[in-house]
Design an enzyme around this catalytic site. Structure first.
Site, mmCIF file in Angstrom:
data_model
loop_
_atom_site.group_PDB
_atom_site.id
_atom_site.type_symbol
_atom_site.label_atom_id
_atom_site.label_comp_id
_atom_site.label_asym_id
_atom_site.label_seq_id
_atom_site.Cartn_x
_atom_site.Cartn_y
_atom_site.Cartn_z
ATOM 1 N N THR A 1 0.826 -1.204 0.000
ATOM 2 C CA THR A 1 0.000 0.000 0.000
ATOM 3 C C THR A 1 0.859 1.253 0.000
ATOM 4 O O THR A 1 1.832 1.350 0.765
ATOM 5 C CB THR A 1 -0.885 0.011 1.258
ATOM 6 N N LYS B 1 -3.505 4.535 -2.371
ATOM 7 C CA LYS B 1 -4.643 5.064 -1.623
ATOM 8 C C LYS B 1 -4.983 6.465 -2.137
ATOM 9 O O LYS B 1 -4.092 7.346 -2.168
ATOM 10 C CB LYS B 1 -4.315 5.130 -0.125
ATOM 11 N N ASP C 1 -7.322 2.390 -4.570
ATOM 12 C CA ASP C 1 -8.311 2.203 -3.498
ATOM 13 C C ASP C 1 -8.752 3.565 -2.977
ATOM 14 O O ASP C 1 -7.960 4.279 -2.355
ATOM 15 C CB ASP C 1 -7.710 1.372 -2.356
ATOM 16 N N GLU D 1 -10.858 0.118 -6.290
ATOM 17 C CA GLU D 1 -11.466 -0.504 -5.112
ATOM 18 C C GLU D 1 -12.362 0.493 -4.376
ATOM 19 O O GLU D 1 -11.952 1.622 -4.101
ATOM 20 C CB GLU D 1 -10.341 -0.992 -4.188
ATOM 21 N N ASP E 1 -14.957 -3.583 -1.468
ATOM 22 C CA ASP E 1 -14.338 -3.900 -0.176
ATOM 23 C C ASP E 1 -15.346 -3.637 0.947
ATOM 24 O O ASP E 1 -16.055 -4.557 1.374
ATOM 25 C CB ASP E 1 -13.049 -3.095 0.007
ATOM 26 N N LYS F 1 -11.871 -10.104 3.567
ATOM 27 C CA LYS F 1 -11.015 -9.859 4.734
ATOM 28 C C LYS F 1 -11.599 -10.623 5.904
ATOM 29 O O LYS F 1 -12.813 -10.547 6.151
ATOM 30 C CB LYS F 1 -10.971 -8.365 5.085
ATOM 31 N N CYS G 1 -6.317 -7.412 4.088
ATOM 32 C CA CYS G 1 -6.146 -7.443 5.539
ATOM 33 C C CYS G 1 -6.417 -6.054 6.087
ATOM 34 O O CYS G 1 -6.423 -5.079 5.355
ATOM 35 C CB CYS G 1 -4.739 -7.903 5.920
ATOM 36 N N ASP H 1 -3.422 -9.043 -1.173
ATOM 37 C CA ASP H 1 -3.140 -7.717 -0.613
ATOM 38 C C ASP H 1 -2.921 -7.913 0.886
ATOM 39 O O ASP H 1 -3.756 -7.580 1.703
ATOM 40 C CB ASP H 1 -4.335 -6.791 -0.917
ATOM 41 N N ASP I 1 -0.162 -6.922 2.992
ATOM 42 C CA ASP I 1 1.093 -6.212 3.195
ATOM 43 C C ASP I 1 1.279 -5.698 4.620
ATOM 44 O O ASP I 1 2.257 -5.024 4.900
ATOM 45 C CB ASP I 1 1.185 -5.029 2.214
#
Ligand code: MG
Length: 356
Positions: free
Chosen positions: A135, A162, A190, A218, A243, A267, A295, A321, A323
């Protein structure tokens, strides 16, 4: 192997850099580790990080939910009563998905240890090696370019950017980041619910026109705006990933029926753990829809559980994803699972392959 006691402890570790999204800013990892101890001394570990803006949970609420559920599980046999224990976790309290996940992960870890198997094998998985993205936090464009180039120098080839501030700023930001990076770097975007459907279409069409098609966008719109997702999907070429709109099976079923998204981000902290995540992946597979395993900003036990799940459902979970461990200043817990920047490798140790 009877469960003797279930306890929680707070866990904290510093991040390399602050983690910033359209919803929040975090400087340290703070989460809860759950320990399920069997009478013979075998222990299973679970973990969950509160994300109040997404699941509505806090450190205190996770502790309280686990304390509420623990007496209902203690005294039962992990092997003989496993399915009943999982159902008790889910039927005894609504919501509290991160707490349920942390507790479930510990139960799965303990069961796999009792069977002397790695968890991924217990779940029917084969794959051991995975590649995660990393990210890039929301920041000034210059800082994001610097962070993106640094990630590339550390070997990452897929970056999750992001965004979600304002469409004008975001469009310029993505174009500048895209120009600064080598051509073979894959971009995931995202927006964490930061835009309206109309703004999303405008921005993506602009990027597509400039030749920038991200692997996906996302959650561009608020979680409840399902119609907004469908509106976007009809109008852009960039694949759309849900998400915050999808916690569990029913949310996903609605989106899949409406053909409102291309991918779903699973998630464990949203599904309430591994058992529901397995069912969610099967549902997506039945609609021929691929998934990503994501996560929260959580510690290595929770992330490890996501990796084992990805192995179990490797046919459906095609994007990783995970990380959160690479975002920590150092790897805080011992284990045989290896987190080496983008490369994550599961071991053949029993359970999750990680301990305290
Ligand atoms: Mg997200």
């Amino acid at each position: 192997m009877k469960i003797k006691r279930i306890t929680t402890q707070r866990f904290s570790a510093p991040l390399k850099h602050p983690f910033v999204t359209a919803l929040r800013r975090v400087d340290r990892l703070e989460d809860i580790i759950v320990t399920v101890e069997a009478e013979d001394g075998t222990v299973g570990y679970g973990e969950g990080a509160p994300t109040p803006q997404i699941t509505g949970e806090t450190l205190g609420s996770i502790e309280a939910a686990v304390a509420f559920l623990s007496p209902l599980l203690e005294g039962s046999d992990i092997l003989e009563s496993f399915d009943a224990l999982i159902e008790t976790v889910h039927s005894s309290i609504k919501g509290n998905t991160t707490a349920k996940s942390a507790l479930e992960i510990a139960l799965y870890d303990l069961k796999a240890k009792a069977l002397q198997m790695p968890l991924y094998k217990m779940l029917g998985g084969m794959q051991r090696r995975f590649r995660t993205d990393i990210t890039i936090s929301l920041n000034s464009t210059e800082a994001m370019i610097r962070d993106a180039l640094e990630a590339v120098s550390r070997g990452y080839d897929t970056l999750k950017i992001k965004i979600g501030e304002s469409v004008e700023k975001d469009a310029e930001r993505i174009q500048k980041i895209h120009t600064a990076l080598p051509a073979d770097i894959t971009l995931r975007l995202d927006a964490n619910q930061g835009w309206s459907p109309q703004e999303t279409v405008k921005l993506l069409q602009k990027l597509e026109h400039a030749g920038i098609v991200a692997e996906f966008i996302e959650q561009p719109v608020p979680a409840e705006d399902i119609e907004g997702l469908a509106y976007i999907k009809e109008r852009v070429a960039t694949p759309l990933l849900a998400d915050e709109s999808v916690f569990g099976y029913r949310d996903a079923q609605r989106l899949l029926e409406m053909q409102a998204v291309d991918y779903i981000n699973i998630k464990l902290a949203k599904t309430g753990g591994i058992s529901r995540a397995l069912k969610l992946a099967d549902l997506c597979r039945s609609y021929d829809t691929g998934c990503m395993i994501g996560c929260m900003l959580e510690g290595p036990i929770a992330v490890a559980a996501g990796v084992h799940l990805a192995s179990a459902k490797a046919d459906t979970i095609r994007m990783i994803d995970l990380d959160a461990v690479s975002l920590l200043a150092s790897q805080p817990l011992p284990g045989t699972i290896r987190f080496e920047e983008k490369n994550i490798t599961l071991s053949d140790a029993s359970g999750l392959g990680i301990s305290l």
